[in-house]
Structure formats: structure tokens, C-alpha cells
Scaffold this motif. Structure first.
Motif, short mmCIF file in Angstrom:
data_model
loop_
_atom_site.label_atom_id
_atom_site.label_comp_id
_atom_site.label_asym_id
_atom_site.label_seq_id
_atom_site.Cartn_x
_atom_site.Cartn_y
_atom_site.Cartn_z
N PRO A 291 49.51 73.13 15.21
CA PRO A 291 48.62 71.53 14.88
C PRO A 291 49.78 70.79 14.94
O PRO A 291 50.54 69.65 15.22
CB PRO A 291 47.17 71.58 14.37
CG PRO A 291 46.69 73.17 14.04
CD PRO A 291 47.97 74.02 14.57
N LEU A 292 50.44 70.94 13.66
CA LEU A 292 51.56 70.33 12.90
C LEU A 292 53.15 70.18 13.71
O LEU A 292 53.68 69.13 14.25
CB LEU A 292 52.38 71.14 11.86
CG LEU A 292 51.37 70.84 11.04
CD1 LEU A 292 52.04 72.10 9.72
CD2 LEU A 292 50.75 69.62 10.37
N LEU A 293 53.05 70.90 15.13
CA LEU A 293 53.93 71.45 15.90
C LEU A 293 53.89 70.15 17.19
O LEU A 293 54.45 69.47 18.64
CB LEU A 293 54.41 72.25 16.11
CG LEU A 293 55.56 72.39 17.56
CD1 LEU A 293 56.62 71.80 17.07
CD2 LEU A 293 55.41 74.52 17.62
N ALA A 294 52.34 69.63 17.43
CA ALA A 294 52.08 68.87 18.73
C ALA A 294 52.31 68.30 18.86
O ALA A 294 52.86 67.69 19.19
CB ALA A 294 50.62 69.51 18.70
N TRP A 295 52.43 67.84 16.94
CA TRP A 295 52.47 65.66 17.35
C TRP A 295 53.76 65.44 17.49
O TRP A 295 53.86 64.47 18.92
CB TRP A 295 52.01 65.53 15.77
CG TRP A 295 52.90 63.97 15.62
CD1 TRP A 295 52.17 62.65 15.81
CD2 TRP A 295 53.84 63.19 14.45
NE1 TRP A 295 52.62 61.86 15.61
CE2 TRP A 295 54.00 61.87 15.14
CE3 TRP A 295 54.55 63.85 14.53
CZ2 TRP A 295 55.06 61.27 14.19
CZ3 TRP A 295 55.62 63.34 13.67
CH2 TRP A 295 56.09 62.15 14.06
N LEU B 191 45.30 65.20 16.52
CA LEU B 191 44.22 65.96 15.12
C LEU B 191 42.99 65.98 16.07
O LEU B 191 42.45 66.80 16.19
CB LEU B 191 44.23 64.19 14.30
CG LEU B 191 44.55 63.95 13.64
CD1 LEU B 191 44.42 62.77 12.99
CD2 LEU B 191 44.99 64.95 12.26
N VAL B 192 43.05 65.49 17.31
CA VAL B 192 41.48 65.63 18.39
C VAL B 192 42.48 66.85 18.51
O VAL B 192 41.71 68.15 19.26
CB VAL B 192 42.12 65.00 19.40
CG1 VAL B 192 40.79 65.71 20.47
CG2 VAL B 192 41.48 63.98 18.91
N PHE B 193 43.09 67.23 18.88
CA PHE B 193 43.65 68.78 19.30
C PHE B 193 43.61 69.87 18.31
O PHE B 193 43.06 71.62 18.52
CB PHE B 193 45.01 69.50 19.48
CG PHE B 193 46.29 70.63 19.53
CD1 PHE B 193 46.14 71.44 20.07
CD2 PHE B 193 46.64 70.53 18.51
CE1 PHE B 193 46.64 72.08 20.55
CE2 PHE B 193 47.69 71.48 18.83
CZ PHE B 193 47.72 72.37 19.53
N ALA B 194 43.89 69.50 17.07
CA ALA B 194 43.22 70.79 15.50
C ALA B 194 42.24 71.16 15.87
O ALA B 194 42.14 72.65 15.79
CB ALA B 194 43.77 69.96 14.54
N VAL B 195 41.58 71.29 15.63
CA VAL B 195 39.85 71.65 15.44
C VAL B 195 39.59 72.67 16.60
O VAL B 195 39.22 73.75 16.95
CB VAL B 195 38.82 70.85 15.27
CG1 VAL B 195 37.53 71.75 15.23
CG2 VAL B 195 38.59 70.30 14.06
#
Length: 159
Positions: free
Chosen positions: A66-70, A86-90
Motif C-alpha cells: 500500500p505504501l508503494l502504490a501511491w 488509501l482505498v486500495f489498502a484495506v
């Protein structure tokens, strides 16, 4: 500075850009896992028996994704990359643990000596992560691109 195009991105394009970012993310995480395994193998002769190494190779990529996605979403110039990440993380975290559970079930159910057992386990785990990443990140892009389009429509209507 965040790039926000004036015109909204179409949903198929947003999902395609997010899928590309997800595949790059999966490849980067797989390469990092291989590097970590090589470093552990150089330090210890039996990394397969090392519980800490197994946990590192399994859970660190799940937490780092999730940190690498941004930054990857910014790189493909998708609108609202922070919100999309953020929407992707959960969903990604939930689906990753489901995917890892299925991977463990398949890995233990396949008989020894089959063609599957000849493939590097990190590669099969990376394939599961790629599927989970594409599903989660393209779903998040679907949600945020619709939000962006709705906000753009409200601005155009004067509201």
C-alpha cells in the motif's frame, strides 16, 4: 505537487493505469523478496528452516505494497493517487491474506514431484500477489475515478 487533470479519466483507462501500476508493484516486491532471500541465504545456510525469514518474505511485501502504490499511481498520472492508495489498502490486505491462505492450501495439496513443485515458491507467491494487486488497485481506481468524475460534474454545474 499533486497532478490533477481538469478532465476526468474514463473508468476503463483508470482501471488499465491502475492495473499497470499493480503489476509493476508486484514485480518490484518479488525482486525485493528474492534479494532478501539471497541476503538471508548468504548469511545462513538454511533459510527455509528460519521462521523469521519466512515471515519476512511473506508479510513485509503485503505491508509495503500500500505504501508503494501511491508513487506508482502518481507515475502513471492517475488522478487522486493518494485517495486511490488509501482505498486500495484495506481490500488489498484482506485479499492478500485470503490469497496467501489459498497459496498455502495449494502448496500443501500438490503432490511432491509434480511440475508445480519444481517452480520457485516465491514465483507462485508473486503470481498470487499480482492477481490480488490488480484486482484491488483496479477496483480502487474504479471507485476514485467515479468520485473524480462526479466532483468534476458538480464543478461544471456551478456547485
Amino acid at each position: 505537487m499533486t497532478h490533477r487533470p481538469h478532465a476526468p479519466v474514463s473508468v476503463p483507462r483508470a482501471m488499465l493505469l491502475a492495473s499497470a501500476a499493480a503489476l509493476v508493484m508486484s514485480v518490484l516486491l518479488l525482486l525485493a523478496s528474492w534479494g532478501a532471500r539471497a541476503a538471508i541465504g548468504a548469511y545462513d545456510d538454511s533459510p527455509d528452516a528460519n521462521i523469521g525469514a519466512g515471515m519476512l518474505l511473506t508479510f513485509v511485501p503485503v505491508l509495503v505494497a500500500p505504501l508503494l502504490a501511491w508513487p506508482l499511481l502518481r507515475l502513471v498520472r492517475l488522478p487522486r493517487p493518494g485517495l486511490t492508495a488509501l482505498v486500495f489498502a484495506v481490500p488489498y490486505l484482506v485479499l492478500s491474506f485470503v490469497g496467501l491462505t489459498v497459496w498455502v492450501w495449494i502448496d500443501t495439496a500438490v503432490p511432491v514431484g509434480s511440475a508445480y513443485t519444481e517452480v520457485d515458491p516465491l514465483l507462485t507467491m508473486g503470481a498470487v500477489d499480482a492477481v490480488v494487486s490488480v484486482l484491488s488497485l483496479s477496483g480502487a481506481a474504479l471507485v476514485t475515478s467515479r468520485l473524480h468524475a462526479a466532483g468534476h460534474a458538480r464543478q461544471g454545474a456551478g456547485g
